[in-house]
Design a protein around this motif. Structure first.
Motif, PDB file in Angstrom:
ATOM      1  N   PHE A  54       4.013  58.670  75.065  1.00 59.92           N
ATOM      2  CA  PHE A  54       4.490  59.264  75.064  1.00 59.92           C
ATOM      3  C   PHE A  54       4.841  60.453  75.999  1.00 59.92           C
ATOM      4  O   PHE A  54       4.153  60.784  76.690  1.00 59.92           O
ATOM      5  CB  PHE A  54       5.413  60.406  73.540  1.00 59.92           C
ATOM      6  CG  PHE A  54       4.845  59.585  72.171  1.00 59.92           C
ATOM      7  CD1 PHE A  54       5.763  58.357  71.892  1.00 59.92           C
ATOM      8  CD2 PHE A  54       4.359  59.429  71.525  1.00 59.92           C
ATOM      9  CE1 PHE A  54       5.759  57.424  70.630  1.00 59.92           C
ATOM     10  CE2 PHE A  54       3.527  58.956  70.634  1.00 59.92           C
ATOM     11  CZ  PHE A  54       4.453  58.042  70.088  1.00 59.92           C
ATOM     12  N   GLN A  55       6.234  59.870  76.313  1.00 58.00           N
ATOM     13  CA  GLN A  55       7.082  61.079  77.718  1.00 58.00           C
ATOM     14  C   GLN A  55       6.120  62.485  77.122  1.00 58.00           C
ATOM     15  O   GLN A  55       5.570  63.238  78.825  1.00 58.00           O
ATOM     16  CB  GLN A  55       8.595  60.614  77.702  1.00 58.00           C
ATOM     17  CG  GLN A  55       8.505  62.141  79.130  1.00 58.00           C
ATOM     18  CD  GLN A  55      10.170  61.178  79.453  1.00 58.00           C
ATOM     19  OE1 GLN A  55      10.905  60.247  79.238  1.00 58.00           O
ATOM     20  NE2 GLN A  55      10.828  62.316  80.227  1.00 58.00           N
ATOM     21  N   ARG A  56       6.030  62.719  76.257  1.00 57.72           N
ATOM     22  CA  ARG A  56       6.012  63.917  76.218  1.00 57.72           C
ATOM     23  C   ARG A  56       4.535  63.973  76.976  1.00 57.72           C
ATOM     24  O   ARG A  56       3.601  66.218  77.730  1.00 57.72           O
ATOM     25  CB  ARG A  56       5.953  65.112  74.728  1.00 57.72           C
ATOM     26  CG  ARG A  56       5.422  64.349  73.661  1.00 57.72           C
ATOM     27  CD  ARG A  56       5.969  65.067  72.255  1.00 57.72           C
ATOM     28  NE  ARG A  56       4.965  64.290  71.217  1.00 57.72           N
ATOM     29  CZ  ARG A  56       5.781  63.871  70.149  1.00 57.72           C
ATOM     30  NH1 ARG A  56       6.881  63.886  70.412  1.00 57.72           N
ATOM     31  NH2 ARG A  56       4.813  63.234  69.839  1.00 57.72           N
ATOM     32  N   ASP A  57       3.332  63.157  76.480  1.00 57.75           N
ATOM     33  CA  ASP A  57       2.156  63.715  76.879  1.00 57.75           C
ATOM     34  C   ASP A  57       2.116  63.457  78.557  1.00 57.75           C
ATOM     35  O   ASP A  57       1.331  64.551  78.690  1.00 57.75           O
ATOM     36  CB  ASP A  57       1.592  62.192  75.888  1.00 57.75           C
ATOM     37  CG  ASP A  57       1.710  62.231  74.726  1.00 57.75           C
ATOM     38  OD1 ASP A  57       1.433  63.297  74.253  1.00 57.75           O
ATOM     39  OD2 ASP A  57       1.566  61.417  73.970  1.00 57.75           O
ATOM     40  N   LEU A  58       3.243  62.429  78.648  1.00 60.64           N
ATOM     41  CA  LEU A  58       2.296  62.535  80.387  1.00 60.64           C
ATOM     42  C   LEU A  58       3.613  63.737  80.792  1.00 60.64           C
ATOM     43  O   LEU A  58       2.453  64.524  81.863  1.00 60.64           O
ATOM     44  CB  LEU A  58       3.307  61.552  81.366  1.00 60.64           C
ATOM     45  CG  LEU A  58       3.077  60.258  80.596  1.00 60.64           C
ATOM     46  CD1 LEU A  58       3.650  59.600  80.829  1.00 60.64           C
ATOM     47  CD2 LEU A  58       1.447  60.053  81.070  1.00 60.64           C
ATOM     48  N   SER A  86      10.540  51.531  70.534  1.00 59.81           N
ATOM     49  CA  SER A  86      10.348  52.492  69.758  1.00 59.81           C
ATOM     50  C   SER A  86       9.754  53.119  68.604  1.00 59.81           C
ATOM     51  O   SER A  86       8.611  51.673  68.075  1.00 59.81           O
ATOM     52  CB  SER A  86      11.865  52.315  68.953  1.00 59.81           C
ATOM     53  OG  SER A  86      12.499  52.816  69.908  1.00 59.81           O
ATOM     54  N   VAL A  87       9.019  53.194  68.104  1.00 56.84           N
ATOM     55  CA  VAL A  87       7.803  54.223  66.556  1.00 56.84           C
ATOM     56  C   VAL A  87       8.880  54.311  65.710  1.00 56.84           C
ATOM     57  O   VAL A  87       9.982  55.076  65.136  1.00 56.84           O
ATOM     58  CB  VAL A  87       6.976  54.756  67.109  1.00 56.84           C
ATOM     59  CG1 VAL A  87       6.542  54.547  68.230  1.00 56.84           C
ATOM     60  CG2 VAL A  87       7.454  56.390  67.239  1.00 56.84           C
ATOM     61  N   ASN A  88       8.091  53.634  64.902  1.00 54.81           N
ATOM     62  CA  ASN A  88       8.789  53.394  62.776  1.00 54.81           C
ATOM     63  C   ASN A  88       8.970  54.579  62.891  1.00 54.81           C
ATOM     64  O   ASN A  88      10.167  54.933  62.370  1.00 54.81           O
ATOM     65  CB  ASN A  88       8.537  53.014  62.233  1.00 54.81           C
ATOM     66  CG  ASN A  88       7.615  51.567  62.652  1.00 54.81           C
ATOM     67  OD1 ASN A  88       8.471  51.131  62.812  1.00 54.81           O
ATOM     68  ND2 ASN A  88       6.448  51.167  61.682  1.00 54.81           N
ATOM     69  N   GLN A  89       8.903  56.028  62.729  1.00 58.00           N
ATOM     70  CA  GLN A  89       8.767  57.432  62.158  1.00 58.00           C
ATOM     71  C   GLN A  89       9.739  57.908  63.012  1.00 58.00           C
ATOM     72  O   GLN A  89       9.716  58.615  62.254  1.00 58.00           O
ATOM     73  CB  GLN A  89       7.174  58.248  62.466  1.00 58.00           C
ATOM     74  CG  GLN A  89       6.564  58.380  63.881  1.00 58.00           C
ATOM     75  CD  GLN A  89       5.865  57.617  64.023  1.00 58.00           C
ATOM     76  OE1 GLN A  89       5.766  56.575  64.069  1.00 58.00           O
ATOM     77  NE2 GLN A  89       4.783  58.320  65.067  1.00 58.00           N
ATOM     78  N   ASP A  90      10.097  58.325  64.252  1.00 58.32           N
ATOM     79  CA  ASP A  90      11.552  58.745  64.630  1.00 58.32           C
ATOM     80  C   ASP A  90      11.654  57.618  65.756  1.00 58.32           C
ATOM     81  O   ASP A  90      10.979  57.608  66.854  1.00 58.32           O
ATOM     82  CB  ASP A  90      10.375  59.831  64.985  1.00 58.32           C
ATOM     83  CG  ASP A  90      11.826  60.788  65.687  1.00 58.32           C
ATOM     84  OD1 ASP A  90      12.725  60.067  66.476  1.00 58.32           O
ATOM     85  OD2 ASP A  90      11.396  61.737  66.088  1.00 58.32           O
ATOM     86  N   ALA A  91      13.588  57.235  66.106  1.00 56.16           N
ATOM     87  CA  ALA A  91      13.627  56.114  66.957  1.00 56.16           C
ATOM     88  C   ALA A  91      13.795  57.056  67.893  1.00 56.16           C
ATOM     89  O   ALA A  91      13.903  56.222  69.279  1.00 56.16           O
ATOM     90  CB  ALA A  91      14.519  55.657  66.220  1.00 56.16           C
ATOM     91  N   ARG A  92      13.778  58.240  67.949  1.00 51.53           N
ATOM     92  CA  ARG A  92      14.177  58.841  69.291  1.00 51.53           C
ATOM     93  C   ARG A  92      13.349  59.366  70.214  1.00 51.53           C
ATOM     94  O   ARG A  92      13.272  59.038  71.636  1.00 51.53           O
ATOM     95  CB  ARG A  92      14.033  60.111  68.876  1.00 51.53           C
ATOM     96  CG  ARG A  92      15.380  60.361  68.065  1.00 51.53           C
ATOM     97  CD  ARG A  92      15.940  62.178  68.243  1.00 51.53           C
ATOM     98  NE  ARG A  92      14.836  62.332  67.561  1.00 51.53           N
ATOM     99  CZ  ARG A  92      15.008  63.689  66.552  1.00 51.53           C
ATOM    100  NH1 ARG A  92      15.531  64.737  67.191  1.00 51.53           N
ATOM    101  NH2 ARG A  92      13.948  63.459  66.083  1.00 51.53           N
ATOM    102  N   LEU A  93      10.980  58.602  69.820  1.00 48.93           N
ATOM    103  CA  LEU A  93      10.423  58.955  70.154  1.00 48.93           C
ATOM    104  C   LEU A  93      10.111  57.144  70.836  1.00 48.93           C
ATOM    105  O   LEU A  93      10.617  56.100  70.287  1.00 48.93           O
ATOM    106  CB  LEU A  93       8.680  59.014  69.956  1.00 48.93           C
ATOM    107  CG  LEU A  93       9.143  60.567  69.078  1.00 48.93           C
ATOM    108  CD1 LEU A  93       8.030  60.615  68.235  1.00 48.93           C
ATOM    109  CD2 LEU A  93       8.674  60.960  70.699  1.00 48.93           C
TER     110      LEU A  93
END
Length: 144
Positions: A54-58, A86-93
């Protein structure tokens, strides 16, 4: 000469030269050049294909600000080299993955880095490398 005062300037100079060298030749069959950061992000994503990125990892792993990463990702997406899903657990991610085009140019990228590293490391002995890496580890430790 006071080597301590000159260290940061010399290190930055070397980094600039390496980044410039990486960005000199176009990838993608002659299309737009990649910046050195775009280049290293593609490498990072390629090496981490087995996990969700995810962006936060980068932001964390490259130690750069959210706005900077966002701009880099927008450019890579515009060039057709990444997808945000998008990922299932959090649409914002948004999970970031490489496109087939990015995967196909990765080998060319890897080959260029290998050639550049061969040139950069020419005439440096094993003993000199051992000292160099010991010094780098001490510098990293001092920065923590």
């Amino acid at each position: 000469m006071n080597y301590k005062l000159k260290f940061c300037v010399e290190l930055k100079s070397i980094v600039n030269l390496i980044c410039r060298k990486i960005g000199q030749q176009p990838f993608c069959n002659g299309e737009e050049n990649l910046t050195s950061v775009q280049f290293w992000m593609i490498e990072y994503l390629y090496e981490n294909q087995n996990r969700d990125i995810f962006q936060r990892d980068l932001e964390s792993d490259f130690n750069i600000r959210r706005s900077t990463v966002s701009g880099i990702l927008q450019n890579l997406e515009r060039k057709g080299l990444i997808r945000k899903q998008s990922v299932n657990q959090d649409a914002r991610l948004k999970k970031i993955t490489l496109t087939e085009d990015a995967v196909s140019i990765h080998q060319e990228m890897f080959q260029r880095v290998a050639e550049m590293e061969e040139t950069l490391t020419e005439n440096i002995t094993k003993e000199e490398w051992i000292v160099f890496y010991k010094v780098l580890e001490k510098i990293k430790s001092n920065l923590k």
